[in-house]
Scaffold this active site. Structure first.
Site, PDB file in Angstrom:
ATOM      1  N   HIS A 108      47.975  32.101  30.140  1.00  0.00           N
ATOM      2  CA  HIS A 108      47.114  31.467  31.146  1.00  0.00           C
ATOM      3  C   HIS A 108      46.948  32.396  32.355  1.00  0.00           C
ATOM      4  CE1 HIS A 108      45.672  27.839  33.430  1.00  0.00           C
ATOM      5  NE2 HIS A 108      46.147  28.536  34.440  1.00  0.00           N
ATOM      6  N   GLU A 109      48.059  32.931  32.864  1.00  0.00           N
ATOM      7  CA  GLU A 109      47.991  33.811  34.042  1.00  0.00           C
ATOM      8  C   GLU A 109      47.262  35.110  33.700  1.00  0.00           C
ATOM      9  OE1 GLU A 109      48.559  32.326  36.637  1.00  0.00           O
ATOM     10  OE2 GLU A 109      49.880  30.722  35.960  1.00  0.00           O
ATOM     11  N   HIS A 112      43.601  34.517  33.817  1.00  0.00           N
ATOM     12  CA  HIS A 112      43.093  34.597  35.201  1.00  0.00           C
ATOM     13  C   HIS A 112      42.862  36.046  35.596  1.00  0.00           C
ATOM     14  CE1 HIS A 112      43.209  30.445  36.127  1.00  0.00           C
ATOM     15  NE2 HIS A 112      44.511  30.305  36.322  1.00  0.00           N
ATOM     16  N   HIS A 118      39.803  28.119  35.398  1.00  0.00           N
ATOM     17  CA  HIS A 118      40.309  26.984  34.618  1.00  0.00           C
ATOM     18  C   HIS A 118      39.244  26.391  33.700  1.00  0.00           C
ATOM     19  CE1 HIS A 118      43.999  26.233  37.378  1.00  0.00           C
ATOM     20  NE2 HIS A 118      44.197  27.156  36.462  1.00  0.00           N
ATOM     21  N   CYS A 119      39.707  25.910  32.541  1.00  0.00           N
ATOM     22  CA  CYS A 119      38.818  25.400  31.488  1.00  0.00           C
ATOM     23  C   CYS A 119      38.964  23.873  31.415  1.00  0.00           C
ATOM     24  CB  CYS A 119      39.234  26.035  30.168  1.00  0.00           C
ATOM     25  SG  CYS A 119      38.291  25.451  28.761  1.00  0.00           S
ATOM     26  N   CYS A 143      40.342  28.415  24.000  1.00  0.00           N
ATOM     27  CA  CYS A 143      39.296  27.773  23.194  1.00  0.00           C
ATOM     28  C   CYS A 143      38.196  28.808  22.893  1.00  0.00           C
ATOM     29  CB  CYS A 143      38.726  26.576  23.945  1.00  0.00           C
ATOM     30  SG  CYS A 143      37.705  27.018  25.356  1.00  0.00           S
TER      31      CYS A 143
HETATM   32 ZN   LIG Z   1      45.608  28.542  36.425  1.00  0.00          ZN
HETATM   33 ZN   LIG Z   2      38.897  27.222  27.320  1.00  0.00          ZN
END
Ligand SMILES: [Zn+2]
Ligand SMILES: [Zn+2]
Length: 189
Positions: A108-109, A112, A118-119, A143
């Site tokens: 996740h990081e 970024h 963000h999704c 995704c």
């Molecule tokens: Zn985040």
């Molecule tokens: Zn996504």
């Protein structure tokens, strides 16, 4: 991309002004300090991103309790804390669960750092998370929309990436993620 592991840094590098004692007694480190004052200086000139992993608990600002990770889009540096992933006691029985959480938060990081925000897709690794049940609900993968965003910033070979991911999940015995990588690969064919 090529990945390099840099030498381990000691916990003594955090000065007093970047530390606090949280209400349940453990010490926490200011995440922004790790990014702006430590990692940015450690980032090699030819590195695209630098991901830091710490055993210390992190907090993002005084009024917040904790944060799993934080990243800077502009500077390409990010940090993840392992502190909350195993309840402070890493063992054989919770190792894989902790590893999965580390992979999800760090991915996740890193997302970024590659410019992805963000999704809204609830299971996407780029969906925001504030609790471990939320993290556990996420897949360890982006995704298809976020994969397209990543591909537009890096233009990698999607098949090779999925095959590499498949081998990684296989090696780490992360069977649910392995079957998702296999599903993705079969969609590509
Ligand atoms: Zn985040
Ligand atoms: Zn996504």
């Amino acid at each position: 991309m090529e990945t390099k592991i840099l030498p381990v840094l000691s916990n003594t590098i955090f000065p007093k002004k970047a530390r606090r004692i949280f209400k349940d007694g453990q010490e926490q480190i200011l995440a922004g300090y790790v990014l702006d004052s430590i990692l940015i200086k450690q980032k090699p000139k030819d590195a695209v991103v630098l991901m830091g992993i710490t055993e210390k608990d992190l907090f993002p600002k005084p009024e917040w309790n904790y944060v799993f990770g934080q990243a800077s889009y502009e500077d390409g540096v990010g940090v993840t804390s392992m502190y909350r992933f195993s309840d402070g006691h890493l063992s054989d029985s919770n190792f894989n669960e902790s590893l999965e959480r580390l992979i999800k938060i760090s991915s996740h990081e890193i997302g970024h750092m590659f410019g992805i925000s963000h999704c809204l897709n609830a299971v996407c690794v780029m969906n925001g998370t504030n609790s471990l049940p939320e993290t556990d609900f996420h897949f360890a993968r982006a995704c298809s929309l976020c994969q397209q965003k990543l591909n537009s910033s890096l233009s990698y070979d999607p098949r090779k990436r999925l095959q590499d991911l498949k081998h990684f999940f296989e090696k780490q015995h992360l069977n649910i993620e392995l079957s998702r990588a296999e599903q993705d690969l079969s969609l590509l064919k």
